[in-house]
Design a protein around this motif. Structure first.
Motif, PDB file in Angstrom:
ATOM      1  N   LEU A 142      27.288  -3.658  18.314  1.00 23.21           N
ATOM      2  CA  LEU A 142      28.632  -3.254  18.070  1.00 23.21           C
ATOM      3  C   LEU A 142      27.956  -1.829  17.511  1.00 23.21           C
ATOM      4  O   LEU A 142      27.223  -1.910  17.306  1.00 23.21           O
ATOM      5  N   VAL A 143      28.776  -0.756  17.360  1.00 21.11           N
ATOM      6  CA  VAL A 143      28.677   0.419  16.731  1.00 21.11           C
ATOM      7  C   VAL A 143      28.646  -0.041  15.241  1.00 21.11           C
ATOM      8  O   VAL A 143      27.972   0.881  14.738  1.00 21.11           O
ATOM      9  N   GLU A 144      29.134  -0.580  14.056  1.00 22.11           N
ATOM     10  CA  GLU A 144      29.240  -0.781  12.956  1.00 22.11           C
ATOM     11  C   GLU A 144      28.674  -2.328  12.644  1.00 22.11           C
ATOM     12  O   GLU A 144      29.693  -3.342  13.445  1.00 22.11           O
ATOM     13  N   PHE A 145      28.200  -2.815  11.871  1.00 20.14           N
ATOM     14  CA  PHE A 145      27.565  -4.031  11.851  1.00 20.14           C
ATOM     15  C   PHE A 145      26.923  -4.621  10.544  1.00 20.14           C
ATOM     16  O   PHE A 145      26.188  -3.377   9.587  1.00 20.14           O
ATOM     17  N   ASN A 146      26.879  -5.739  10.241  1.00 16.83           N
ATOM     18  CA  ASN A 146      26.261  -6.021   9.031  1.00 16.83           C
ATOM     19  C   ASN A 146      24.671  -6.405   8.729  1.00 16.83           C
ATOM     20  O   ASN A 146      24.736  -7.238  10.049  1.00 16.83           O
ATOM     21  N   GLN A 147      24.185  -5.438   7.917  1.00 21.37           N
ATOM     22  CA  GLN A 147      23.332  -6.349   8.171  1.00 21.37           C
ATOM     23  C   GLN A 147      22.184  -6.894   7.111  1.00 21.37           C
ATOM     24  O   GLN A 147      22.764  -6.207   5.512  1.00 21.37           O
ATOM     25  N   VAL A 148      21.295  -7.540   6.575  1.00 20.21           N
ATOM     26  CA  VAL A 148      20.696  -7.948   4.839  1.00 20.21           C
ATOM     27  C   VAL A 148      19.048  -7.231   5.371  1.00 20.21           C
ATOM     28  O   VAL A 148      18.400  -7.218   6.115  1.00 20.21           O
ATOM     29  N   GLU A 149      19.292  -7.487   4.493  1.00 17.44           N
ATOM     30  CA  GLU A 149      17.344  -7.077   3.943  1.00 17.44           C
ATOM     31  C   GLU A 149      16.767  -7.572   2.820  1.00 17.44           C
ATOM     32  O   GLU A 149      17.627  -7.575   1.380  1.00 17.44           O
ATOM     33  N   GLY A 150      15.145  -8.416   2.711  1.00 13.95           N
ATOM     34  CA  GLY A 150      15.558  -8.637   1.481  1.00 13.95           C
ATOM     35  C   GLY A 150      13.432  -7.879   1.298  1.00 13.95           C
ATOM     36  O   GLY A 150      13.425  -7.222   1.787  1.00 13.95           O
ATOM     37  N   VAL A 151      13.346  -7.118  -0.201  1.00 17.24           N
ATOM     38  CA  VAL A 151      11.573  -6.970  -0.433  1.00 17.24           C
ATOM     39  C   VAL A 151      11.266  -7.864  -1.491  1.00 17.24           C
ATOM     40  O   VAL A 151      11.656  -8.022  -1.794  1.00 17.24           O
ATOM     41  N   VAL A 152      10.092  -7.915  -1.336  1.00 18.74           N
ATOM     42  CA  VAL A 152       9.093  -8.288  -2.585  1.00 18.74           C
ATOM     43  C   VAL A 152       8.316  -7.786  -2.706  1.00 18.74           C
ATOM     44  O   VAL A 152       7.289  -7.215  -1.509  1.00 18.74           O
ATOM     45  N   VAL A 153       7.963  -7.372  -3.914  1.00 18.28           N
ATOM     46  CA  VAL A 153       7.106  -6.622  -4.194  1.00 18.28           C
ATOM     47  C   VAL A 153       5.679  -7.075  -5.198  1.00 18.28           C
ATOM     48  O   VAL A 153       6.689  -7.496  -6.546  1.00 18.28           O
ATOM     49  N   GLY A 154       4.892  -7.187  -5.008  1.00 18.22           N
ATOM     50  CA  GLY A 154       3.394  -7.846  -6.122  1.00 18.22           C
ATOM     51  C   GLY A 154       2.796  -7.359  -5.738  1.00 18.22           C
ATOM     52  O   GLY A 154       2.253  -7.554  -4.600  1.00 18.22           O
ATOM     53  N   LYS A 155       2.036  -7.781  -6.255  1.00 16.62           N
ATOM     54  CA  LYS A 155      -0.216  -7.201  -6.279  1.00 16.62           C
ATOM     55  C   LYS A 155      -0.111  -8.289  -5.474  1.00 16.62           C
ATOM     56  O   LYS A 155      -1.510  -8.026  -4.481  1.00 16.62           O
ATOM     57  N   ASN A 156      -0.395  -9.495  -5.805  1.00 17.42           N
ATOM     58  CA  ASN A 156      -0.689 -10.260  -4.672  1.00 17.42           C
ATOM     59  C   ASN A 156      -0.594 -11.052  -2.856  1.00 17.42           C
ATOM     60  O   ASN A 156      -0.074 -11.838  -2.786  1.00 17.42           O
ATOM     61  N   VAL A 157       1.364 -10.246  -2.796  1.00 20.91           N
ATOM     62  CA  VAL A 157       2.226 -11.549  -1.942  1.00 20.91           C
ATOM     63  C   VAL A 157       1.272 -10.553  -0.508  1.00 20.91           C
ATOM     64  O   VAL A 157       0.441  -9.626  -0.283  1.00 20.91           O
ATOM     65  N   THR A 158       1.341 -11.414   0.278  1.00 18.51           N
ATOM     66  CA  THR A 158       0.427 -11.258   1.828  1.00 18.51           C
ATOM     67  C   THR A 158       1.605 -11.820   2.587  1.00 18.51           C
ATOM     68  O   THR A 158       2.557 -12.022   2.780  1.00 18.51           O
ATOM     69  N   LEU A 159       1.432 -11.499   4.024  1.00 21.45           N
ATOM     70  CA  LEU A 159       1.839 -11.529   5.119  1.00 21.45           C
ATOM     71  C   LEU A 159       2.258 -12.959   5.558  1.00 21.45           C
ATOM     72  O   LEU A 159       3.608 -13.673   5.865  1.00 21.45           O
ATOM     73  N   ARG A 160       1.039 -14.347   5.019  1.00 18.84           N
ATOM     74  CA  ARG A 160       1.542 -15.604   5.349  1.00 18.84           C
ATOM     75  C   ARG A 160       2.969 -16.327   4.524  1.00 18.84           C
ATOM     76  O   ARG A 160       3.715 -16.814   4.446  1.00 18.84           O
ATOM     77  N   ASP A 161       2.783 -15.399   3.054  1.00 18.19           N
ATOM     78  CA  ASP A 161       4.140 -15.016   2.399  1.00 18.19           C
ATOM     79  C   ASP A 161       5.002 -15.157   2.200  1.00 18.19           C
ATOM     80  O   ASP A 161       6.405 -15.804   2.185  1.00 18.19           O
ATOM     81  N   LEU A 162       5.741 -13.551   3.530  1.00 17.34           N
ATOM     82  CA  LEU A 162       6.340 -13.148   3.750  1.00 17.34           C
ATOM     83  C   LEU A 162       6.530 -14.137   4.655  1.00 17.34           C
ATOM     84  O   LEU A 162       8.689 -14.715   4.805  1.00 17.34           O
ATOM     85  N   MET A 163       6.019 -14.996   5.400  1.00 15.59           N
ATOM     86  CA  MET A 163       6.583 -16.051   6.114  1.00 15.59           C
ATOM     87  C   MET A 163       7.173 -17.583   5.924  1.00 15.59           C
ATOM     88  O   MET A 163       8.344 -17.620   6.249  1.00 15.59           O
ATOM     89  N   GLY A 164       6.704 -17.605   5.023  1.00 13.77           N
ATOM     90  CA  GLY A 164       7.117 -18.447   3.696  1.00 13.77           C
ATOM     91  C   GLY A 164       8.059 -18.491   3.569  1.00 13.77           C
ATOM     92  O   GLY A 164       9.217 -19.401   3.047  1.00 13.77           O
ATOM     93  N   LEU A 165       8.187 -17.498   3.476  1.00 13.01           N
ATOM     94  CA  LEU A 165      10.122 -17.073   2.403  1.00 13.01           C
ATOM     95  C   LEU A 165      10.542 -16.737   3.368  1.00 13.01           C
ATOM     96  O   LEU A 165      11.994 -17.073   3.016  1.00 13.01           O
ATOM     97  N   GLN A 166      10.826 -16.718   4.902  1.00 13.37           N
ATOM     98  CA  GLN A 166      11.462 -16.724   6.107  1.00 13.37           C
ATOM     99  C   GLN A 166      11.633 -17.825   6.411  1.00 13.37           C
ATOM    100  O   GLN A 166      13.266 -19.071   6.537  1.00 13.37           O
ATOM    101  N   MET A 167      10.476 -18.959   5.855  1.00 16.65           N
ATOM    102  CA  MET A 167      10.596 -20.519   6.554  1.00 16.65           C
ATOM    103  C   MET A 167      11.632 -21.273   5.214  1.00 16.65           C
ATOM    104  O   MET A 167      12.777 -22.171   5.100  1.00 16.65           O
ATOM    105  N   GLU A 168      12.394 -20.589   4.361  1.00 15.30           N
ATOM    106  CA  GLU A 168      12.631 -21.563   2.948  1.00 15.30           C
ATOM    107  C   GLU A 168      14.612 -20.317   2.934  1.00 15.30           C
ATOM    108  O   GLU A 168      15.110 -21.370   2.755  1.00 15.30           O
ATOM    109  N   PHE A 169      13.604 -19.320   3.602  1.00 16.55           N
ATOM    110  CA  PHE A 169      15.567 -18.677   3.640  1.00 16.55           C
ATOM    111  C   PHE A 169      16.195 -20.357   4.503  1.00 16.55           C
ATOM    112  O   PHE A 169      17.202 -20.326   4.607  1.00 16.55           O
ATOM    113  N   TYR A 170      15.671 -19.853   5.842  1.00 17.71           N
ATOM    114  CA  TYR A 170      16.046 -20.765   6.956  1.00 17.71           C
ATOM    115  C   TYR A 170      16.898 -21.998   6.370  1.00 17.71           C
ATOM    116  O   TYR A 170      17.593 -22.542   7.411  1.00 17.71           O
TER     117      TYR A 170
END
Lengths: 550, 268
Positions: B145-173
């Motif tokens: 479509l030319v127009e669609f809905n997007q969701v986006e999440g961000v986490v800011v933190g001193k100790n956040v990592t790529l593995r955390d990002l993957m874990g958050l996806q699993m939790e969301f799914y």
């Protein structure tokens, strides 16, 4: 974060070629399952080949040679930087000062004693096209010419000439002037805009006064590459010296993998120099790997992972010294090396962890209000519909008889129905009704969404519109709904003041006021508007601005 | 007593709105606070602040909607402009132009809203999300479509990592009822490392691409004064809705056919 929708370039991988290039017999299934871990998307799978899409930030993936180099790494067949062996050549290209204003830079390399079959030529041509579009920014920044070396008499001169200059271009039998090429040849017409603004154009001429190339447009017929060509000259012209060397590096590695011996070409002239194509040194702090990936591994594991990503890495004190081959134009700094560690280590080997939330989540207060408004409308018997904010002039203005003077349009839309930002939702609802005339009545619908107005630069307001369509519909019915949503939804009282609007029947329409300020319009739709939308049933509706109430 | 009664239809929310609501509830349950922002944005926040060079193909008119004759007067603070200018000069070696950054676009992702909030608020720690319409200039098809809905999440933190990002996806799914997911590398101009997730769809019996994700590049965060790492992920919501309602043509979500709207079971 949404994936790019611009069409990604595609590379065809023939399994028999891949097996030969890999240098080890690897099961087809294993190759296929490894490709996505290089960031390649499988587009099509056939018996003898597979098509993969790659991201243009990896120009080295524009041939099967480049992909095999990386595959060898993650499959553990070959590790570390593939060595680029360039013999020092004696041939010279001299860049004349006259190209300075048009296309200042040139670099080149010779590829010798190679054998080319049809597939090799096809790989080289698609690489050239992909590099033109990616690094080359549609030839504006960089363009590449590949020539049969045996037809060329050195030294070459890169200079500008008048547009009456003539030669026989590729895919032509006759000599043509530069002007004719730009006006008549396909590539001339496509890229002539790149030479606008300069009377003279760049060409490469050999010592026998033969024109071999007219960058960034076309090569000469004389130096055309065929399966009989054993020795090649690759020249790259550019408006950016670094980008020229990027492209030359990618081509050089591919030709070396294809079995050619490389020989350097000396470049003379102002602002120009002979390219070195040397690997770059970069330091990586192992702490960055740990902090970014959440992966606590020894430096030797990091070194091995980098080498599997076809970089060189050695421990130097507390740091890791990396050597990045010149064709890896996507590596800017340490964080890119961290990704190389992740790829070499294997994304599939990273175990997800779940960080603890430190705060409670919450919806935005606008969302909370809108949810309440939606559920109130549903409670009043209205169903929600969803239309686009970017819509067409016909529905919004022409059919609805509305004034289009404040219209905000977008440039070069590919679709007639998506040209302007809506400044009202009600016409869209009438359009929904017109597309549902065969469905059971009554039809009662509403939408909550954004409307756009010219301001400084654009004002975005949230609107609620609703429409009711059935034989007994009346102004009174829809006004009851309006009073109810404003009272139960927002606890405000409303008054209506009779007005005029071409969307509605004269005398059956009013402005909606809250605290004396106009927030919308209400009425029975004009028969002419209903006709325009091919509706044969009466419709009443209103539209109000919620911004200000919430 | 036994004859069927006349059919009545319950008024209801739009099925796509239900999916948007569901996604929003999951983000809130995971501790995320919602941001809202405009659909019209300056190129500065949609592209430049995200280290997307001004000659990048995605910025061409054939991919992005530019507003005709509308420019932003001011786009950011003088400091933000100066630093972003320098990041482009150092990283991409070209003369960055403010007038190009002032051109107004229909946002191509909601990342412009996220990055602006991060730049203006200077969070040390945060969990934020936004849901909204995004726009791409392309031909409408069963896939796009030319127009669609997007969701986006961000986490800011001193100790956040790529593995955390993957874990958050699993939790969301998991909360979406998706059991199997895996990750592949991919590319975004503003994140490094970057991944995409693939989820297993039982109905189709195959893996389908879902969210893109990554950690914002230092070339994005440093010029804007963002000190801690930022994990970001997101994707189109229509794709989730298509999987949920078994649709093969994304256009059906916006056809507003009352026949379909009235027939989709609310409780599923």
């Amino acid at each position: 974060m949404v994936e790019e929708r611009t069409k990604m370039p595609v590379v065809t991988l023939y399994f028999n070629r891949i097996t030969k290039l890999l240098g080890r017999k690897i099961a087809k299934e294993k190759i296929i399952s490894a490709l996505p871990f290089l960031g390649l998307d499988i587009e099509e799978e056939a018996q003898d080949h597979i098509n993969v899409e790659y991201s243009p930030n990896r120009p080295d993936f524009s041939t099967d040679y480049g992909i095999v180099t990386s595959l060898q790494g993650i499959l553990g067949i070959k590790l570390g930087v593939p060595q680029l062996r360039v013999k020092k050549g004696t041939h010279v290209i001299k860049a004349d000062a006259s190209v300075g204003k048009v296309r200042p830079y040139i670099v080149a390399i010779e590829a010798l004693n190679g054998k080319m079959d049809d597939e090799t030529i096809r790989q080289i041509i698609t690489m050239q096209e992909d590099l033109h579009n990616g690094i080359g920014r549609k030839r504006k920044k960089v363009s590449i010419g590949v020539h049969d070396l045996s037809k060329i008499k050195f030294p070459l001169v890169y200079k500008t000439v008048e547009r009456v200059h003539r030669f026989v271009p590729l895919n032509s039998q006759d000599s043509m002037t530069v002007s004719e090429i730009l006006d008549k040849k396909e590539t001339g017409m496509t890229y002539k805009h790149l030479l606008e603004g300069s009377k003279k154009v760049p060409v490469i001429v050999d010592s026998a006064q033969n024109t071999i190339s007219f960058p960034p447009i076309i090569n000469s017929k004389l130096t055309e590459v065929t399966t009989a060509s054993k020795n090649l000259l690759v020249e790259v012209t550019a408006t950016d010296k670094n980008a020229a060397e990027d492209a030359l590096a990618v081509v050089s590695y591919a030709l070396q993998s294809a079995g050619f011996k490389l020989s350097s070409v000396r470049i003379l002239g102002p602002r120009n120099s002979t390219p070195l194509l040397a690997s770059r040194k970069m330091l990586l702090d192992p702490a960055l790997v740990k902090n970014t990936l959440g992966l606590d591994v020894s430096t030797s594991v990091i070194v091995k992972s980098l080498r599997k990503s076809r970089l060189d890495a050695t421990v130097k004190g507390k740091q890791i010294l990396c050597l990045v081959p010149r064709y890896r134009t996507d590596i800017f700094g340490p964080i890119d090396l961290v990704e190389e560690v992740a790829l070499g280590y294997g994304i599939q080997n990273l175990i997800p962890t779940i960080p603890q939330a430190s705060s409670a989540g919450q919806k935005n207060k606008v969302t909370v209000s809108l949810e309440a408004a939606r559920s109130t409308m549903i409670g009043l018997g209205y169903s929600e519909v969803m239309n686009f904010g970017l819509t067409g002039k016909q529905i919004l203005y022409d059919l609805a008889k509305r004034d289009s003077s404040g219209m905000i349009s977008v440039s070069d839309s590919k679709s007639q129905e998506h040209q302007i930002l809506r400044d009202a939702l009600l016409p869209g609802l009438v359009d929904v009704l017109s597309r549902n005339i065969h469905e059971t009545y009554p039809q009662k619908i509403f939408e909550i969404g954004t409307a756009f107005y010219r301001d400084d630069p654009v004002d975005e307001e949230i609107h609620l519109a609703c429409a009711s369509a059935h034989n007994d519909v009346s102004y009174t019915e829809i006004k009851s709904i309006l009073q109810s949503i404003l009272k139960s939804g927002f606890d405000v009282s409303t008054t209506t003041k009779i007005s005029n609007d071409p969307l509605f029947v004269q005398g059956r329409t009013a402005d909606i006021l809250v605290n004396g300020k106009k927030i919308g319009i209400i009425g029975e739709l004009a028969p002419e508007v209903l006709d325009n939308f091919k509706l044969r049933i009466p419709v009443a509706g209103f539209e109000i601005k919620l911004t200000g109430l919430i | 007593m036994e004859a069927p009664a006349p059919v009545v239809f319950a008024a209801r929310s739009h099925p796509l709105a239900d999916v948007i609501d569901e996604v929003r509830e999951i983000f809130v349950s995971l501790g995320f606070a919602e941001l809202v922002g405009n659909s019209t944005q300056s190129s500065f926040w949609n592209f430049d602040a995200l280290f997307i060079p001004q000659d990048h193909p995605a910025r061409e008119m054939q991919d992005t909607f530019y507003l005709k004759d509308v420019s932003a007067k001011s786009v950011a603070t003088p400091k933000q402009i100066k630093q972003v200018d320098a990041a482009h000069k150092n990283g991409w070696h070209y003369d960055w132009r403010l007038d190009a950054a002032k051109r107004m676009v229909l946002r191509t992702h909601t990342t412009c809203v996220t990055i602006r909030a991060l730049a203006d608020q200077e969070y040390d720690e945060a969990r934020l999300f936004s849901i909204g319409r995004v726009f791409r200039n392309e031909k409408v098809s069963y896939k796009h479509l030319v127009e669609f809905n997007q969701v986006e999440g961000v986490v800011v933190g001193k100790n956040v990592t790529l593995r955390d990002l993957m874990g958050l996806q699993m939790e969301f799914y998991r909360k979406m009822g998706i059991k199997k997911a895996k990750f592949w590398p991919t590319f975004f101009p503003y994140t490094e490392p970057s991944l995409q997730s693939m989820i297993y769809n039982e109905r189709l019996g195959k893996w389908v691409e879902l969210f893109g994700m990554g950690i914002f590049r230092p070339e994005v965060t440093k010029p804007l004064g963002i000190k801690n790492p930022v994990l970001a992920w997101g994707g189109g919501i229509e794709r989730i809705a298509m999987l949920k309602y078994g649709l093969d043509d994304v256009r059906e979500l916006y056809n507003n056919k009352l026949g379909w709207l009235r027939s989709v079971p609310k409780c599923q």
